[in-house]
Scaffold this motif. Structure first.
Motif, PDB file in Angstrom:
ATOM      1  N   MET A   1       0.853  -1.188   0.000  1.00  0.00           N
ATOM      2  CA  MET A   1       0.000   0.000   0.000  1.00  0.00           C
ATOM      3  C   MET A   1       0.895   1.246   0.000  1.00  0.00           C
ATOM      4  O   MET A   1       1.815   1.348   0.793  1.00  0.00           O
ATOM      5  CB  MET A   1      -0.850  -0.027   1.279  1.00  0.00           C
ATOM      6  CG  MET A   1      -1.999   0.922   1.281  1.00  0.00           C
ATOM      7  SD  MET A   1      -3.409   0.335   0.344  1.00  0.00           S
ATOM      8  CE  MET A   1      -4.033  -1.009   1.349  1.00  0.00           C
ATOM      9  N   GLN A   2       0.599   2.130  -0.924  1.00  0.00           N
ATOM     10  CA  GLN A   2       1.382   3.370  -0.973  1.00  0.00           C
ATOM     11  C   GLN A   2       0.568   4.462  -0.261  1.00  0.00           C
ATOM     12  O   GLN A   2      -0.644   4.534  -0.437  1.00  0.00           O
ATOM     13  CB  GLN A   2       1.552   3.738  -2.437  1.00  0.00           C
ATOM     14  CG  GLN A   2       2.470   4.876  -2.695  1.00  0.00           C
ATOM     15  CD  GLN A   2       2.574   5.115  -4.195  1.00  0.00           C
ATOM     16  OE1 GLN A   2       1.591   5.364  -4.873  1.00  0.00           O
ATOM     17  NE2 GLN A   2       3.785   5.028  -4.697  1.00  0.00           N
ATOM     18  N   THR A   3       1.257   5.294   0.514  1.00  0.00           N
ATOM     19  CA  THR A   3       0.524   6.345   1.228  1.00  0.00           C
ATOM     20  C   THR A   3       1.014   7.726   0.793  1.00  0.00           C
ATOM     21  O   THR A   3       2.188   7.909   0.471  1.00  0.00           O
ATOM     22  CB  THR A   3       0.706   6.217   2.754  1.00  0.00           C
ATOM     23  OG1 THR A   3       2.099   6.112   3.033  1.00  0.00           O
ATOM     24  CG2 THR A   3      -0.016   5.019   3.307  1.00  0.00           C
ATOM     25  N   CYS A   4       0.105   8.677   0.779  1.00  0.00           N
ATOM     26  CA  CYS A   4       0.430  10.046   0.350  1.00  0.00           C
ATOM     27  C   CYS A   4      -0.088  11.039   1.384  1.00  0.00           C
ATOM     28  O   CYS A   4      -1.098  10.794   2.047  1.00  0.00           O
ATOM     29  CB  CYS A   4      -0.267  10.382  -0.967  1.00  0.00           C
ATOM     30  SG  CYS A   4      -0.042   9.192  -2.251  1.00  0.00           S
ATOM     31  N   TYR A   5       0.578  12.180   1.417  1.00  0.00           N
ATOM     32  CA  TYR A   5       0.232  13.249   2.360  1.00  0.00           C
ATOM     33  C   TYR A   5      -0.049  14.520   1.575  1.00  0.00           C
ATOM     34  O   TYR A   5       0.572  14.761   0.535  1.00  0.00           O
ATOM     35  CB  TYR A   5       1.392  13.467   3.340  1.00  0.00           C
ATOM     36  CG  TYR A   5       1.647  12.245   4.192  1.00  0.00           C
ATOM     37  CD1 TYR A   5       1.114  12.155   5.462  1.00  0.00           C
ATOM     38  CD2 TYR A   5       2.355  11.160   3.687  1.00  0.00           C
ATOM     39  CE1 TYR A   5       1.307  11.010   6.236  1.00  0.00           C
ATOM     40  CE2 TYR A   5       2.552  10.017   4.442  1.00  0.00           C
ATOM     41  CZ  TYR A   5       2.023   9.945   5.709  1.00  0.00           C
ATOM     42  OH  TYR A   5       2.197   8.810   6.461  1.00  0.00           O
ATOM     43  N   SER A   6      -0.941  15.323   2.076  1.00  0.00           N
ATOM     44  CA  SER A   6      -1.216  16.583   1.379  1.00  0.00           C
ATOM     45  C   SER A   6       0.008  17.496   1.508  1.00  0.00           C
ATOM     46  O   SER A   6       0.791  17.380   2.466  1.00  0.00           O
ATOM     47  CB  SER A   6      -2.446  17.264   1.985  1.00  0.00           C
ATOM     48  OG  SER A   6      -2.133  17.708   3.284  1.00  0.00           O
ATOM     49  N   GLY A   7       0.155  18.425   0.577  1.00  0.00           N
ATOM     50  CA  GLY A   7       1.236  19.404   0.672  1.00  0.00           C
ATOM     51  C   GLY A   7       1.123  20.188   1.974  1.00  0.00           C
ATOM     52  O   GLY A   7       2.128  20.509   2.621  1.00  0.00           O
ATOM     53  N   THR A   8      -0.116  20.462   2.362  1.00  0.00           N
ATOM     54  CA  THR A   8      -0.338  21.216   3.610  1.00  0.00           C
ATOM     55  C   THR A   8       0.200  20.437   4.807  1.00  0.00           C
ATOM     56  O   THR A   8       0.834  21.018   5.703  1.00  0.00           O
ATOM     57  CB  THR A   8      -1.859  21.478   3.783  1.00  0.00           C
ATOM     58  OG1 THR A   8      -2.332  22.109   2.589  1.00  0.00           O
ATOM     59  CG2 THR A   8      -2.146  22.344   4.976  1.00  0.00           C
ATOM     60  N   ALA A   9      -0.041  19.131   4.824  1.00  0.00           N
ATOM     61  CA  ALA A   9       0.436  18.312   5.956  1.00  0.00           C
ATOM     62  C   ALA A   9       1.966  18.254   5.966  1.00  0.00           C
ATOM     63  O   ALA A   9       2.596  18.294   7.039  1.00  0.00           O
ATOM     64  CB  ALA A   9      -0.144  16.903   5.861  1.00  0.00           C
ATOM     65  N   VAL A  10       2.564  18.180   4.781  1.00  0.00           N
ATOM     66  CA  VAL A  10       4.033  18.134   4.722  1.00  0.00           C
ATOM     67  C   VAL A  10       4.602  19.468   5.222  1.00  0.00           C
ATOM     68  O   VAL A  10       5.584  19.495   5.978  1.00  0.00           O
ATOM     69  CB  VAL A  10       4.515  17.815   3.286  1.00  0.00           C
ATOM     70  CG1 VAL A  10       6.024  17.940   3.173  1.00  0.00           C
ATOM     71  CG2 VAL A  10       4.073  16.407   2.880  1.00  0.00           C
ATOM     72  N   ARG A  11       3.963  20.564   4.835  1.00  0.00           N
ATOM     73  CA  ARG A  11       4.445  21.873   5.313  1.00  0.00           C
ATOM     74  C   ARG A  11       4.317  21.984   6.836  1.00  0.00           C
ATOM     75  O   ARG A  11       5.187  22.534   7.512  1.00  0.00           O
ATOM     76  CB  ARG A  11       3.648  23.009   4.653  1.00  0.00           C
ATOM     77  CG  ARG A  11       4.083  23.269   3.226  1.00  0.00           C
ATOM     78  CD  ARG A  11       3.211  24.307   2.564  1.00  0.00           C
ATOM     79  NE  ARG A  11       3.552  25.671   2.937  1.00  0.00           N
ATOM     80  CZ  ARG A  11       4.555  26.371   2.420  1.00  0.00           C
ATOM     81  NH1 ARG A  11       5.340  25.809   1.530  1.00  0.00           N
ATOM     82  NH2 ARG A  11       4.787  27.605   2.792  1.00  0.00           N
ATOM     83  N   ALA A  12       3.219  21.429   7.359  1.00  0.00           N
ATOM     84  CA  ALA A  12       3.033  21.481   8.818  1.00  0.00           C
ATOM     85  C   ALA A  12       4.122  20.666   9.521  1.00  0.00           C
ATOM     86  O   ALA A  12       4.660  21.076  10.557  1.00  0.00           O
ATOM     87  CB  ALA A  12       1.641  20.958   9.184  1.00  0.00           C
ATOM     88  N   ALA A  13       4.461  19.506   8.934  1.00  0.00           N
ATOM     89  CA  ALA A  13       5.509  18.673   9.525  1.00  0.00           C
ATOM     90  C   ALA A  13       6.853  19.400   9.471  1.00  0.00           C
ATOM     91  O   ALA A  13       7.638  19.384  10.431  1.00  0.00           O
ATOM     92  CB  ALA A  13       5.587  17.339   8.792  1.00  0.00           C
ATOM     93  N   GLU A  14       7.111  20.066   8.330  1.00  0.00           N
ATOM     94  CA  GLU A  14       8.358  20.841   8.195  1.00  0.00           C
ATOM     95  C   GLU A  14       8.409  21.959   9.229  1.00  0.00           C
ATOM     96  O   GLU A  14       9.462  22.252   9.795  1.00  0.00           O
ATOM     97  CB  GLU A  14       8.428  21.494   6.805  1.00  0.00           C
ATOM     98  CG  GLU A  14       8.873  20.589   5.701  1.00  0.00           C
ATOM     99  CD  GLU A  14       8.676  21.235   4.338  1.00  0.00           C
ATOM    100  OE1 GLU A  14       8.952  20.548   3.346  1.00  0.00           O
ATOM    101  OE2 GLU A  14       8.235  22.401   4.262  1.00  0.00           O
ATOM    102  N   ARG A  15       7.253  22.564   9.449  1.00  0.00           N
ATOM    103  CA  ARG A  15       7.195  23.710  10.371  1.00  0.00           C
ATOM    104  C   ARG A  15       7.762  23.334  11.740  1.00  0.00           C
ATOM    105  O   ARG A  15       8.543  24.072  12.335  1.00  0.00           O
ATOM    106  CB  ARG A  15       5.732  24.180  10.435  1.00  0.00           C
ATOM    107  CG  ARG A  15       5.340  25.219  11.429  1.00  0.00           C
ATOM    108  CD  ARG A  15       6.024  26.577  11.361  1.00  0.00           C
ATOM    109  NE  ARG A  15       6.288  27.108  10.036  1.00  0.00           N
ATOM    110  CZ  ARG A  15       7.307  27.918   9.734  1.00  0.00           C
ATOM    111  NH1 ARG A  15       8.174  28.286  10.660  1.00  0.00           N
ATOM    112  NH2 ARG A  15       7.482  28.373   8.525  1.00  0.00           N
ATOM    113  N   THR A  16       7.397  22.128  12.210  1.00  0.00           N
ATOM    114  CA  THR A  16       7.894  21.683  13.509  1.00  0.00           C
ATOM    115  C   THR A  16       9.424  21.699  13.531  1.00  0.00           C
ATOM    116  O   THR A  16      10.044  22.145  14.499  1.00  0.00           O
ATOM    117  CB  THR A  16       7.424  20.226  13.784  1.00  0.00           C
ATOM    118  OG1 THR A  16       6.063  20.122  13.400  1.00  0.00           O
ATOM    119  CG2 THR A  16       7.590  19.806  15.212  1.00  0.00           C
TER     120      THR A  16
END
Ligand SMILES: NC(=O)C1=CN([C@@H]2O[C@H](COP(=O)(O)OP(=O)(O)OC[C@H]3O[C@@H](n4cnc5c(N)ncnc54)[C@H](O)[C@@H]3O)[C@@H](O)[C@H]2O)[C@@H](O)CC1
Length: 487
Positions: A1-16
């Motif tokens: 199973m391949q999983t994907c994240y929204s760009g918004t979620a990736v930006r939020a993770a980067e923010r941390t």
């Protein structure tokens, strides 16, 4: 199973991590990953040292990644050229490039064998018009996303430079697996920059071969025809008898225990001529463990009464049901409510046009602006419909989106434009029905996951069928068998 994240979620993770002062380290990891892929592409085509690599460099951090990647490439002897797209560039990245001996130019040199698209990433807002780039020769590698692709939705509001390869950072983004974004991205490589623990739950998933085979696998040693799944098919009419054959043929091609056909004589005769093993009759009585209703049913009184009979049979026995084609124009909210209270799993399988009509008719509360939403963000459109109608929605299109009322979503891209031909939807309905029938006792997988497994098989079979040249949908069942035989 391949999983994907929204760009918004990736930006939020980067923010941390940015807040923890790790911004430069993240960018260097991303750029190193990008440079590594670029080097591999160059090596596959010839010498590295002395070749020209240009990057279109935007004003934000996406441009910063590209500049740092150029600096790494310069140290391998590459003629590294930054072509700014705006009035400024990431300062530390530019300093690194110049220090390494790279240069800045105002247009992409004709000598460039590879072009890095580093204009816009997850910070893009709205459409973008790409500059002129030399045609043809250069391989295009997109940095994080092809510029102009919405990282959350895959929508391309303006122009885009189609990439051969997209090197994306931190996680696969939803925008790279849906619609125009998926098409523009080319091959996607994910570079781990350490966001994992901060990413949270995925946005969408994609079923892969082994997940699909867990649904469409070979029989166990102690299986019998009833344990391998019995699918009831209510499709075809005097006007459209072929739909009945296509649904039954594609279901049988998956190795079901039995197909039971309910329909008028002309269609039943055709089904039996093609598949004498089908049990055919006018009504729904029998041992079906799931039903498909709708393909080629028509829209007259007879079609409505056949739909009502199937809905009643499913409600009585708590059976899963696929509503496709004509059934989508005939089913009422009340039917969906009865099916829900009887615990029946329901999958609606519209294409975009059918989805819009379905929403207009049954979900007017979400109809305002829905056509624009469906075009720009098919994942959101399918989710909203599934949530409002309380049924799984499989939205057919260049990307097939399968959404559950609780938001669980799968996107499948195996199929291409070769599937845009009459009757392939009937085949897909047969495959979804087969998936539900053969797993009717399986509490582990959700209806949308099973529908996504069917979409995987359908898309993969379409690709396989196309290898033999242009084809009509009657070739699909053989392609389904071939795909399953090869795995
Ligand atoms: N934030 C981080 O820690 C990391 C970010 N990374 C990179 O940074 C990117 C995100 O960076 P940013 O947030 O700076 O955003 P971008 O670099 O994607 O874009 C923002 C810049 O583009 C301009 N812009 C936005 N929309 C435009 C449009 N339609 N036409 C023209 N210009 C437009 C903005 O004014 C801004 O200057 C990611 O995609 C990734 O490539 C990576 O380096 C990994 C680490």
């Amino acid at each position: 199973m391949q999983t994907c994240y929204s760009g918004t979620a990736v930006r939020a993770a980067e923010r941390t991590l940015l807040d923890a002062g790790q911004g430069e380290a993240l960018m260097r990891r991303a750029a190193w990953g990008l440079a590594t892929v670029v080097l591999r592409e160059l090596r596959a085509r010839g010498p590295v040292s002395g070749t020209t690599v240009a990057a279109l460099v935007g004003t934000g951090n996406n441009g910063g990644d590209a500049l740092w990647a150029l600096a790494f490439l310069r140290r391998r002897g590459v003629d590294a050229v930054a072509v700014p797209s705006g009035e400024r560039m990431h300062q530390a990245g530019l300093a690194a490039l110049l220090k390494a001996g790279g240069r800045v130019a105002h247009a992409v040199p004709d000598s460039a064998v590879l072009l890095i698209d580093g204009v816009l990433g997850t910070g893009a807002r709205g459409g973008w018009e790409p500059p002129r780039v030399p045609e043809g020769a250069a391989v295009v590698v997109a940095c994080d996303l092809p510029s102009g692709v919405d990282a959350d939705t895959g929508h391309v509001a303006g122009g885009v430079i189609p990439a051969d390869v997209t090197v994306t950072f931190g996680a696969l983004k939803t925008g790279l697996v849906v619609g125009a974004g998926a098409h523009a991205a080319g091959r996607v490589e994910v570079v781990d920059i350490g966001l994992g623990p901060h990413l949270g739950a995925p946005d969408v998933s994609s079923v892969e071969c082994e997940d699909a085979l867990a649904v469409f696998g070979p029989p166990a040693w102690d299986d019998h025809k009833y344990s391998r799944g019995v699918l009831g098919v209510c499709a075809g009419s005097d006007h459209y008898p072929g739909a009945a054959v296509l649904v039954c043929s594609s279901a049988l091609a998956t190795g079901l225990g039995m197909v039971q056909y309910a329909g008028p004589e002309r269609a039943a005769d055709l089904v039996l001529a093609a598949h004498p093993e089908v049990v055919a009759g006018p009504g729904t009585e029998g041992k079906a463990q799931a039903w498909v209703v709708g393909p080629g049913l028509g829209s007259d009184k007879d079609a409505l009464s056949r739909l009502n009979e199937v809905v009643a049979a499913c409600v009585d026995a708590g059976l899963p049901l696929v509503l496709d084609a004509s059934a989508l124009a005939l089913v009422e909210l009340e039917d969906l409510a009865r099916l829900r209270s009887a615990g029946c799993d329901v999958a609606l399988t519209p294409h975009q046009g059918e989805l819009l009509k379905l929403v207009d008719r049954l979900a007017p509360e979400i109809a305002d602006g829905f056509a624009d939403l469906a075009k720009a963000d098919p994942v959101a459109a399918a989710r909203r419909t599934a949530e409002t109608l309380g049924a799984a929605v499989l939205l057919k299109g260049s990307t097939t989106v399968c959404a559950a009322p609780d938001g669980q979503t799968f996107v499948q891209n195996e199929g291409g434009a070769e599937l845009a031909t009459a009757g392939t939807g009937d085949c897909l309905a047969g495959l979804v029905g087969s998936a539900l029938a053969r797993t009717s006792g399986d509490g582990q997988r959700s209806t949308v996951e099973k529908a996504a497994a069917a979409a995987w098989l359908h898309g993969t079979a379409g690709k396989r069928a196309a290898e033999g040249g242009p084809f009509g949908s009657s070739r699909m069942p053989v392609a389904v068998q071939t795909v399953l035989a090869e795995r």
